[in-house]
Write a protein that holds these residues in place. Sequence first.
Motif, PDB file in Angstrom:
ATOM      1  N   VAL A  79      60.214 -14.444 -25.793  1.00 12.26           N
ATOM      2  CA  VAL A  79      61.354 -12.917 -25.829  1.00 12.26           C
ATOM      3  C   VAL A  79      61.811 -13.386 -24.011  1.00 12.26           C
ATOM      4  CG1 VAL A  79      61.727 -11.194 -25.508  1.00 12.26           C
ATOM      5  CG2 VAL A  79      60.059 -11.647 -27.191  1.00 12.26           C
ATOM      6  N   HIS A  80      63.234 -13.889 -24.725  1.00 15.16           N
ATOM      7  CA  HIS A  80      64.026 -13.874 -23.242  1.00 15.16           C
ATOM      8  C   HIS A  80      64.768 -13.046 -22.425  1.00 15.16           C
ATOM      9  CE1 HIS A  80      63.905 -18.410 -24.970  1.00 15.16           C
ATOM     10  NE2 HIS A  80      63.464 -18.881 -23.234  1.00 15.16           N
ATOM     11  N   TYR A  81      65.451 -12.607 -21.573  1.00 19.62           N
ATOM     12  CA  TYR A  81      65.995 -11.615 -20.944  1.00 19.62           C
ATOM     13  C   TYR A  81      66.361 -13.012 -20.018  1.00 19.62           C
ATOM     14  CZ  TYR A  81      68.083  -8.222 -17.280  1.00 19.62           C
ATOM     15  OH  TYR A  81      68.743  -7.760 -16.471  1.00 19.62           O
ATOM     16  N   PHE A  82      68.506 -12.562 -19.394  1.00 21.48           N
ATOM     17  CA  PHE A  82      68.820 -13.498 -19.313  1.00 21.48           C
ATOM     18  C   PHE A  82      69.708 -11.954 -18.204  1.00 21.48           C
ATOM     19  CE2 PHE A  82      68.452 -16.503 -22.898  1.00 21.48           C
ATOM     20  CZ  PHE A  82      67.774 -17.424 -22.554  1.00 21.48           C
ATOM     21  N   PRO A  83      70.055 -12.647 -16.734  1.00 20.89           N
ATOM     22  CA  PRO A  83      70.237 -12.142 -16.182  1.00 20.89           C
ATOM     23  C   PRO A  83      72.171 -11.611 -16.225  1.00 20.89           C
ATOM     24  CG  PRO A  83      68.944 -12.424 -14.778  1.00 20.89           C
ATOM     25  CD  PRO A  83      68.564 -13.534 -16.032  1.00 20.89           C
ATOM     26  N   GLU A  84      72.782 -10.984 -16.170  1.00 18.52           N
ATOM     27  CA  GLU A  84      74.104 -11.193 -16.312  1.00 18.52           C
ATOM     28  C   GLU A  84      74.426 -11.662 -15.177  1.00 18.52           C
ATOM     29  OE1 GLU A  84      77.701  -8.103 -14.657  1.00 18.52           O
ATOM     30  OE2 GLU A  84      75.582  -7.070 -15.259  1.00 18.52           O
ATOM     31  N   MET A 114      63.200 -19.014 -13.016  1.00 20.24           N
ATOM     32  CA  MET A 114      62.329 -18.308 -13.973  1.00 20.24           C
ATOM     33  C   MET A 114      61.163 -17.973 -13.988  1.00 20.24           C
ATOM     34  SD  MET A 114      61.373 -20.792 -16.955  1.00 20.24           S
ATOM     35  CE  MET A 114      60.322 -19.346 -18.234  1.00 20.24           C
ATOM     36  N   THR A 115      60.960 -17.110 -14.379  1.00 23.80           N
ATOM     37  CA  THR A 115      59.144 -16.583 -14.462  1.00 23.80           C
ATOM     38  C   THR A 115      59.082 -16.284 -15.358  1.00 23.80           C
ATOM     39  OG1 THR A 115      57.680 -14.708 -13.514  1.00 23.80           O
ATOM     40  CG2 THR A 115      59.753 -14.247 -13.677  1.00 23.80           C
ATOM     41  N   ALA A 116      57.442 -16.502 -16.131  1.00 30.67           N
ATOM     42  CA  ALA A 116      57.432 -15.891 -16.909  1.00 30.67           C
ATOM     43  C   ALA A 116      55.675 -14.523 -17.553  1.00 30.67           C
ATOM     44  CB  ALA A 116      57.319 -17.233 -18.768  1.00 30.67           C
ATOM     45  N   ARG A 117      55.162 -14.616 -18.467  1.00 30.58           N
ATOM     46  CA  ARG A 117      54.244 -14.036 -18.200  1.00 30.58           C
ATOM     47  C   ARG A 117      53.854 -14.004 -20.119  1.00 30.58           C
ATOM     48  NH1 ARG A 117      51.146  -7.375 -16.948  1.00 30.58           N
ATOM     49  NH2 ARG A 117      49.627  -8.063 -17.973  1.00 30.58           N
ATOM     50  N   HIS A 118      52.220 -13.990 -20.109  1.00 37.75           N
ATOM     51  CA  HIS A 118      52.140 -14.449 -21.914  1.00 37.75           C
ATOM     52  C   HIS A 118      51.385 -13.456 -22.059  1.00 37.75           C
ATOM     53  CE1 HIS A 118      53.678 -19.024 -21.134  1.00 37.75           C
ATOM     54  NE2 HIS A 118      52.916 -18.560 -19.362  1.00 37.75           N
ATOM     55  N   PHE A 119      51.695 -13.694 -23.287  1.00 38.69           N
ATOM     56  CA  PHE A 119      50.454 -12.709 -24.220  1.00 38.69           C
ATOM     57  C   PHE A 119      50.544 -13.026 -24.761  1.00 38.69           C
ATOM     58  CE2 PHE A 119      53.232 -10.412 -21.814  1.00 38.69           C
ATOM     59  CZ  PHE A 119      53.319  -9.190 -21.019  1.00 38.69           C
ATOM     60  N   GLY A 120      48.968 -13.801 -25.304  1.00 41.14           N
ATOM     61  CA  GLY A 120      48.735 -15.061 -26.177  1.00 41.14           C
ATOM     62  C   GLY A 120      49.990 -15.831 -26.489  1.00 41.14           C
ATOM     63  N   PRO A 121      50.022 -16.789 -27.368  1.00 42.50           N
ATOM     64  CA  PRO A 121      51.311 -17.589 -28.000  1.00 42.50           C
ATOM     65  C   PRO A 121      52.437 -16.545 -27.779  1.00 42.50           C
ATOM     66  CG  PRO A 121      50.673 -16.308 -29.505  1.00 42.50           C
ATOM     67  CD  PRO A 121      49.650 -15.981 -28.828  1.00 42.50           C
ATOM     68  N   ILE A 122      52.847 -15.392 -27.247  1.00 43.04           N
ATOM     69  CA  ILE A 122      53.822 -14.838 -27.258  1.00 43.04           C
ATOM     70  C   ILE A 122      54.725 -14.248 -25.437  1.00 43.04           C
ATOM     71  CG2 ILE A 122      55.403 -12.537 -27.320  1.00 43.04           C
ATOM     72  CD1 ILE A 122      54.784 -14.256 -29.947  1.00 43.04           C
ATOM     73  N   SER A 123      55.437 -14.980 -24.578  1.00 43.54           N
ATOM     74  CA  SER A 123      55.539 -15.060 -23.500  1.00 43.54           C
ATOM     75  C   SER A 123      57.639 -14.035 -23.485  1.00 43.54           C
ATOM     76  CB  SER A 123      55.524 -16.435 -23.040  1.00 43.54           C
ATOM     77  OG  SER A 123      57.332 -16.922 -23.526  1.00 43.54           O
ATOM     78  N   TYR A 124      57.447 -13.494 -22.215  1.00 42.06           N
ATOM     79  CA  TYR A 124      57.918 -12.508 -21.635  1.00 42.06           C
ATOM     80  C   TYR A 124      58.790 -13.299 -20.660  1.00 42.06           C
ATOM     81  CZ  TYR A 124      61.652  -8.990 -19.899  1.00 42.06           C
ATOM     82  OH  TYR A 124      62.918  -8.867 -19.024  1.00 42.06           O
ATOM     83  N   GLU A 125      59.902 -14.371 -20.284  1.00 44.08           N
ATOM     84  CA  GLU A 125      60.462 -15.058 -19.713  1.00 44.08           C
ATOM     85  C   GLU A 125      61.745 -14.344 -19.448  1.00 44.08           C
ATOM     86  OE1 GLU A 125      60.572 -18.703 -21.631  1.00 44.08           O
ATOM     87  OE2 GLU A 125      58.822 -18.675 -22.498  1.00 44.08           O
ATOM     88  N   ALA A 126      61.682 -14.240 -18.099  1.00 42.34           N
ATOM     89  CA  ALA A 126      63.143 -14.124 -17.437  1.00 42.34           C
ATOM     90  C   ALA A 126      63.897 -14.875 -16.306  1.00 42.34           C
ATOM     91  CB  ALA A 126      62.407 -13.250 -16.129  1.00 42.34           C
ATOM     92  N   VAL A 127      64.983 -15.766 -17.246  1.00 40.36           N
ATOM     93  CA  VAL A 127      65.725 -16.822 -16.784  1.00 40.36           C
ATOM     94  C   VAL A 127      67.113 -16.606 -16.063  1.00 40.36           C
ATOM     95  CG1 VAL A 127      65.996 -19.391 -17.422  1.00 40.36           C
ATOM     96  CG2 VAL A 127      64.365 -17.642 -18.527  1.00 40.36           C
ATOM     97  N   ALA A 128      67.805 -17.571 -15.474  1.00 42.02           N
ATOM     98  CA  ALA A 128      68.422 -16.978 -14.480  1.00 42.02           C
ATOM     99  C   ALA A 128      69.006 -18.806 -14.835  1.00 42.02           C
ATOM    100  CB  ALA A 128      68.572 -17.133 -12.596  1.00 42.02           C
ATOM    101  N   ILE A 129      69.849 -18.853 -15.442  1.00 39.51           N
ATOM    102  CA  ILE A 129      70.970 -20.376 -15.547  1.00 39.51           C
ATOM    103  C   ILE A 129      71.888 -20.304 -14.522  1.00 39.51           C
ATOM    104  CG2 ILE A 129      72.228 -21.432 -16.842  1.00 39.51           C
ATOM    105  CD1 ILE A 129      70.685 -20.790 -19.267  1.00 39.51           C
ATOM    106  N   LEU A 130      71.783 -21.009 -13.488  1.00 34.63           N
ATOM    107  CA  LEU A 130      72.647 -21.681 -12.208  1.00 34.63           C
ATOM    108  C   LEU A 130      73.374 -22.126 -12.206  1.00 34.63           C
ATOM    109  CD1 LEU A 130      69.718 -21.656  -9.340  1.00 34.63           C
ATOM    110  CD2 LEU A 130      70.566 -19.708 -10.723  1.00 34.63           C
TER     111      LEU A 130
END
Length: 118
Positions: free
Chosen positions: A37-42, A75-91
């Motif tokens: 599950v990706h979150y991309f900053p503004e 980026m950083t990520a936290r895993h919940f089993g096979p699901i992950s929450y990822e915050a990604v800044a594409i520079l």
Amino acid sequence: MSTDPKRRTAFITGLRELADFVEANPEIPIPRASIPVHYFPERVTDSEMCAEVDRIAELLGTEIDPVHLPHDHYMTARHFGPISYEAVAILAGARARHEALTSYRDCVTPDTDTVHAA
């Protein structure tokens, strides 16, 4: 940062509905691979996007992933089993490389009438 309470509630509700549906319907196949599950900053300056990812990493209790840094993905990520929450800044560097690679997108038309031998 997207903290709109209505969007947040809808997101959480949707995740729970999906989990309940998959649990209630064991014949439904599930993905073989992990699901991010990706979150991309503004899109702002690189330093501002990195600061947002740093803030999220602190909330998640995670570190910045060094594997993606050479590709200008902060980026950083936290895993919940096979699901992950990822915050990604594409520079900016990664965005510029992507734009260069796709700049000829509509200039080439493949010949689809040719039959190729296997």
